[in-house]
Design an enzyme around this catalytic site. Structure first.
Site, PDB file in Angstrom:
ATOM      1  N   GLU A   1      30.319  40.748  26.222  1.00  0.00           N
ATOM      2  CA  GLU A   1      31.656  40.792  25.646  1.00  0.00           C
ATOM      3  C   GLU A   1      32.070  39.636  25.409  1.00  0.00           C
ATOM      4  OE1 GLU A   1      33.529  44.466  28.487  1.00  0.00           O
ATOM      5  OE2 GLU A   1      33.259  42.684  29.457  1.00  0.00           O
TER       6      GLU A   1
ATOM      7  N   CYS B   1      36.772  33.671  23.379  1.00  0.00           N
ATOM      8  CA  CYS B   1      35.886  33.314  24.727  1.00  0.00           C
ATOM      9  C   CYS B   1      34.286  34.116  24.339  1.00  0.00           C
ATOM     10  CB  CYS B   1      36.591  33.840  25.718  1.00  0.00           C
ATOM     11  SG  CYS B   1      35.825  33.773  27.374  1.00  0.00           S
TER      12      CYS B   1
ATOM     13  N   CYS C   1      25.046  37.213  34.460  1.00  0.00           N
ATOM     14  CA  CYS C   1      25.302  36.068  35.176  1.00  0.00           C
ATOM     15  C   CYS C   1      24.251  35.978  36.323  1.00  0.00           C
ATOM     16  CB  CYS C   1      26.541  35.472  35.210  1.00  0.00           C
ATOM     17  SG  CYS C   1      26.592  33.706  35.665  1.00  0.00           S
TER      18      CYS C   1
ATOM     19  N   CYS D   1      28.778  34.140  41.974  1.00  0.00           N
ATOM     20  CA  CYS D   1      29.924  33.776  42.539  1.00  0.00           C
ATOM     21  C   CYS D   1      30.679  35.180  43.038  1.00  0.00           C
ATOM     22  CB  CYS D   1      31.071  33.073  41.628  1.00  0.00           C
ATOM     23  SG  CYS D   1      30.211  31.648  40.958  1.00  0.00           S
TER      24      CYS D   1
ATOM     25  N   GLY E   1      28.150  34.914  31.657  1.00  0.00           N
ATOM     26  CA  GLY E   1      27.030  33.943  31.557  1.00  0.00           C
ATOM     27  C   GLY E   1      27.082  32.363  31.944  1.00  0.00           C
TER      28      GLY E   1
ATOM     29  N   SER F   1      33.728  24.767  37.015  1.00  0.00           N
ATOM     30  CA  SER F   1      34.545  25.519  37.879  1.00  0.00           C
ATOM     31  C   SER F   1      34.159  25.133  39.189  1.00  0.00           C
ATOM     32  CB  SER F   1      33.877  26.926  37.861  1.00  0.00           C
ATOM     33  OG  SER F   1      33.691  27.354  36.452  1.00  0.00           O
TER      34      SER F   1
ATOM     35  N   HIS G   1      36.828  25.185  42.251  1.00  0.00           N
ATOM     36  CA  HIS G   1      37.573  26.275  42.947  1.00  0.00           C
ATOM     37  C   HIS G   1      37.692  25.972  44.599  1.00  0.00           C
ATOM     38  CE1 HIS G   1      37.153  28.958  39.561  1.00  0.00           C
ATOM     39  NE2 HIS G   1      35.913  28.985  39.623  1.00  0.00           N
TER      40      HIS G   1
ATOM     41  N   CYS H   1      39.799  35.922  32.985  1.00  0.00           N
ATOM     42  CA  CYS H   1      38.508  35.431  33.490  1.00  0.00           C
ATOM     43  C   CYS H   1      37.892  35.988  34.848  1.00  0.00           C
ATOM     44  CB  CYS H   1      39.027  33.914  34.101  1.00  0.00           C
ATOM     45  SG  CYS H   1      40.196  33.051  32.995  1.00  0.00           S
TER      46      CYS H   1
HETATM   47  N1  SAH Z   1      29.583  30.611  34.396  1.00  0.00           N
HETATM   48  C1  SAH Z   1      30.702  29.354  33.826  1.00  0.00           C
HETATM   49  C2  SAH Z   1      31.307  30.154  32.712  1.00  0.00           C
HETATM   50  C3  SAH Z   1      32.296  31.197  32.977  1.00  0.00           C
HETATM   51  S1  SAH Z   1      33.774  30.547  32.814  1.00  0.00           S
HETATM   52  C4  SAH Z   1      31.629  29.041  34.899  1.00  0.00           C
HETATM   53  O1  SAH Z   1      31.423  29.647  35.811  1.00  0.00           O
HETATM   54  O2  SAH Z   1      32.222  27.973  34.584  1.00  0.00           O
HETATM   55  C5  SAH Z   1      34.952  31.644  33.806  1.00  0.00           C
HETATM   56  C6  SAH Z   1      35.783  31.082  34.605  1.00  0.00           C
HETATM   57  O3  SAH Z   1      36.578  32.198  35.134  1.00  0.00           O
HETATM   58  C7  SAH Z   1      35.185  30.268  35.502  1.00  0.00           C
HETATM   59  O4  SAH Z   1      35.890  29.132  35.803  1.00  0.00           O
HETATM   60  C8  SAH Z   1      34.908  31.300  36.890  1.00  0.00           C
HETATM   61  O5  SAH Z   1      35.139  30.786  38.090  1.00  0.00           O
HETATM   62  C9  SAH Z   1      36.336  31.720  36.641  1.00  0.00           C
HETATM   63  N2  SAH Z   1      36.593  33.209  37.429  1.00  0.00           N
HETATM   64  C10 SAH Z   1      35.569  34.029  37.836  1.00  0.00           C
HETATM   65  N3  SAH Z   1      36.210  34.996  38.303  1.00  0.00           N
HETATM   66  C11 SAH Z   1      37.485  35.010  38.596  1.00  0.00           C
HETATM   67  C12 SAH Z   1      38.669  35.974  38.889  1.00  0.00           C
HETATM   68  N4  SAH Z   1      38.409  36.775  39.524  1.00  0.00           N
HETATM   69  N5  SAH Z   1      39.873  35.233  38.778  1.00  0.00           N
HETATM   70  C13 SAH Z   1      40.156  33.977  38.119  1.00  0.00           C
HETATM   71  N6  SAH Z   1      39.072  33.190  37.495  1.00  0.00           N
HETATM   72  C14 SAH Z   1      37.688  33.525  37.741  1.00  0.00           C
END
Ligand code: SAH
Length: 366
Positions: A106, A119, A126, A130, A180, A237, A239, A360
């Site tokens: 997507e 995006c 991936c 997570c 990814g 990322s 968190h 996201c």
């Molecule tokens: N794999 C890379 C690129 C993906 S970016 C990365 O993790 O950075 C997607 C972003 O959205 C990342 O910061 C990820 O942690 C965040 N994300 C994933 N699931 C989410 C959710 N349910 N709500 C808000 N952000 C989320």
């Protein structure tokens, strides 16, 4: 919930056929020569592809018909849209597309008052596992090729120009925040970054300042990227500011700890002169406590430096099968207040595309 394994190496599956956008200029010329055409046809084709955003040889009327027919071999259709969903009065559009082997991924295109952002996905699925991310929960299918990434950008730029977002817009930003882990598909992603940022006719000429690569924190790859001479923005990322919690939210933390990731982010900021972005999804009663906001402010100040960092708070977007929620508004406001007090620049990301599962962490290619 059972934990998924971390997968760094994509399953060995055939990548799509060679495409013009896979190749740097010298190789484009060689490929055109192989077709029995003069090499200047490669530059003409590049002007159409990167400059006019077209991959349809039928409209390249400055080329002789026979040359057009041969050049079509370098433009196999790699990214074929199968479903388009829109929301926000058409200002957010998600495209589900299929690759030649049936793999799905997507892409999300968004118009803001001052910019248009695409995006893109760097992998189908991936491997980073997570638990709060729908893509991570679906596992890794395969890496995308350079051209599959570049094609997402070309199609988005053409759609934005042609008014697909309500009004004609110039694509100004590209974020590697779709499906990814971009740094787990390193060589193809870096080649795509070069096509995206090179001035026409070698690329789309999008300013590196407008390009962001987001990562879970693959430390050796962050250092490698810092040395590429491509001053794109790095987003990490994070968190959680502490290893105990981050080990569970971002499983790769068991390989590279918070301190190591932040040290790499600092080196990146120093090498490129760009501020690093820290992504932090606010999850109710999981990582949104006031003491964690204070700890986040402290570790960022100490390990990156207040001037070199910007925090992007993301209210958690819902994903199927997850029991977690976004933090209540008061919690979020207090989190912001404490980061402000620590002198850390911080913004709350608007959660575009929730209604169409385009926000996201919601990309599942279904
Ligand atoms: N794999 C890379 C690129 C993906 S970016 C990365 O993790 O950075 C997607 C972003 O959205 C990342 O910061 C990820 O942690 C965040 N994300 C994933 N699931 C989410 C959710 N349910 N709500 C808000 N952000 C989320």
């Amino acid at each position: 919930m059972t934990a998924l394994p971390l997968v760094f190496d994509a399953p060995k599956r055939a990548l799509p056929p060679r495409h013009f956008a896979d190749l740097p200029r010298a190789e484009r010329r060689a490929a055109v020569a192989e077709l029995g055409l003069p090499v200047f046809r490669a530059d003409q084709l590049a002007r159409h592809y990167f400059g006019h955003l077209t991959a349809d040889v039928a409209v390249m009327t400055d080329l002789p018909a026979a040359a057009r027919e041969s050049l079509a071999a370098l433009l196999p259709p790699l990214v074929t849209p199968v479903k388009e969903l829109a929301c926000d009065d058409g200002a957010t559009r998600k495209t589900l597309w299929t690759a030649q082997d049936g793999t799905r991924a997507e892409t999300v295109l968004m118009r803001y008052p001052d910019r248009a952002t695409v995006c893109v996905s760097s992998q189908a699925g991936c491997g980073m596992a997570c638990p709060f991310c729908a893509t991570g929960q679906g596992g890794l299918q395969r890496n995308l090729s350079t051209a599959e990434i570049v094609e997402q950008v070309r199609q988005a730029a053409a759609a934005a120009r042609d008014g697909a977002l309500g009004a004609p817009a110039r694509l100004s930003n590209v974020v590697f925040m779709g499906m990814g882990e971009p740094l787990a598909n390193y060589n193809r992603v870096v080649a795509a970054l070069r096509r995206i940022t090179a001035p026409a006719p070698d690329g789309f000429g999008i300013s590196a300042r407008g390009v962001t690569v987001s990562t879970v924190g693959l430390v050796p790859a962050i250092d490698k990227l810092a040395a590429e001479g491509l001053p794109v923005t790095l987003a990490v990322s994070l968190h959680a500011p502490d290893d105990e919690l981050r080990d569970t939210l971002v499983p790769v933390n068991t390989r590279w700890k918070v301190a190591e990731v932040l040290a790499a982010a600092r080196r990146y900021a120093q090498a490129t002169g760009r501020r690093v972005s820290i992504e932090y999804a606010l999850i109710r009663d999981v990582n949104d406590q006031p003491w964690r906001a204070d700890l986040l402010g402290k570790v960022l100040r100490r390990q990156i430096g207040a001037k070199r960092v910007h925090v992007n708070l993301i209210p958690l977007n819902p994903t199927p099968g997850s029991a977690w929620d976004a933090s209540p508004r008061k919690r979020q406001d207090e989190f912001v207040r404490r980061l402000d007090a620590a002198g850390i620049a911080c913004t709350v990301r608007d959660t575009r595309g929730q209604e169409i599962a385009a926000a996201c962490g919601q990309l599942a290619a279904t």
